[in-house]
Write an enzyme that holds these catalytic residues in place. Structure first.
Site, PDB file in Angstrom:
ATOM      1  N   ASP A   1      16.228 -50.498  41.830  1.00 26.46           N
ATOM      2  CA  ASP A   1      15.060 -49.996  42.060  1.00 26.46           C
ATOM      3  C   ASP A   1      15.767 -49.563  43.490  1.00 26.46           C
ATOM      4  OD1 ASP A   1      12.994 -48.455  41.374  1.00 26.46           O
ATOM      5  OD2 ASP A   1      11.838 -48.984  42.922  1.00 26.46           O
ATOM      6  N   GLU A  58      14.155 -43.842  39.872  1.00 26.41           N
ATOM      7  CA  GLU A  58      14.321 -44.319  41.098  1.00 26.41           C
ATOM      8  C   GLU A  58      15.346 -45.578  40.627  1.00 26.41           C
ATOM      9  OE1 GLU A  58      11.299 -45.176  42.904  1.00 26.41           O
ATOM     10  OE2 GLU A  58      11.264 -43.592  41.862  1.00 26.41           O
TER      11      GLU A  58
END
Length: 149
Positions: free
Chosen positions: A5, A48
């Protein structure tokens, strides 16, 4: 398995715009593809977040690969329209067999470790606290069983 992440990515979109954020995601995807083997599988899980399956890779080697990716991103700033945008990542690592044998169990273990890394300050790699080969084995769960059993 790795779950990655990007840290504080919302700030990238808020500060530099969504076009810069999209370009940053492409930059990270290209970095991953350059650093991984042809046999590994990398994909965007959403937002993301990226997932990587490292084929025939021990937990220790997966930790080393994850640390290499983290270090490379930290020391390779993304440049967009004349602006330098520093990116970092947090990574959770799970090992096939040790953390489970299903994709679901591996994702859950890696995701839990990812969020522990975020809670501990971000820009870090978190794997199992128990070293494979230490004599302790994680118990199998129902979701580890093959379908139809």
């Amino acid at each position: 398995m790795l779950v990655i992440d990007l840290d504080y990515f919302k700030e990238v979109n808020d500060r530099f715009g969504h076009e810069a954020g999209d370009a940053a995601l492409v930059y990270v995807a290209n970095l991953l593809s350059r650093r991984l083997r042809a046999t590994d599988l990398a994909c965007r899980l959403g937002g993301e977040e990226f997932g990587i399956i490292l084929v025939d890779t021990s937990g220790q080697l997966a930790m080393e690969v994850a640390e290499d990716l983290r270090h490379t991103l930290e020391h390779s700033p993304f440049h967009n329209q004349g602006r330098c945008i520093e990116l970092t990542m947090s990574v959770g690592v799970a090992e096939y067999g040790f953390d489970g044998v299903s994709l679901r169990s591996l994702l859950a273990a890696a995701d839990t470790r990812l969020y522990r890394g975020k809670a501990e300050g971000r820009n870090r790699v978190i794997g199992s606290l128990i070293k494979p080969g230490s004599g302790r084995k994680r118990a199998r769960t129902r979701e580890d069983e093959p379908a139809g059993v």
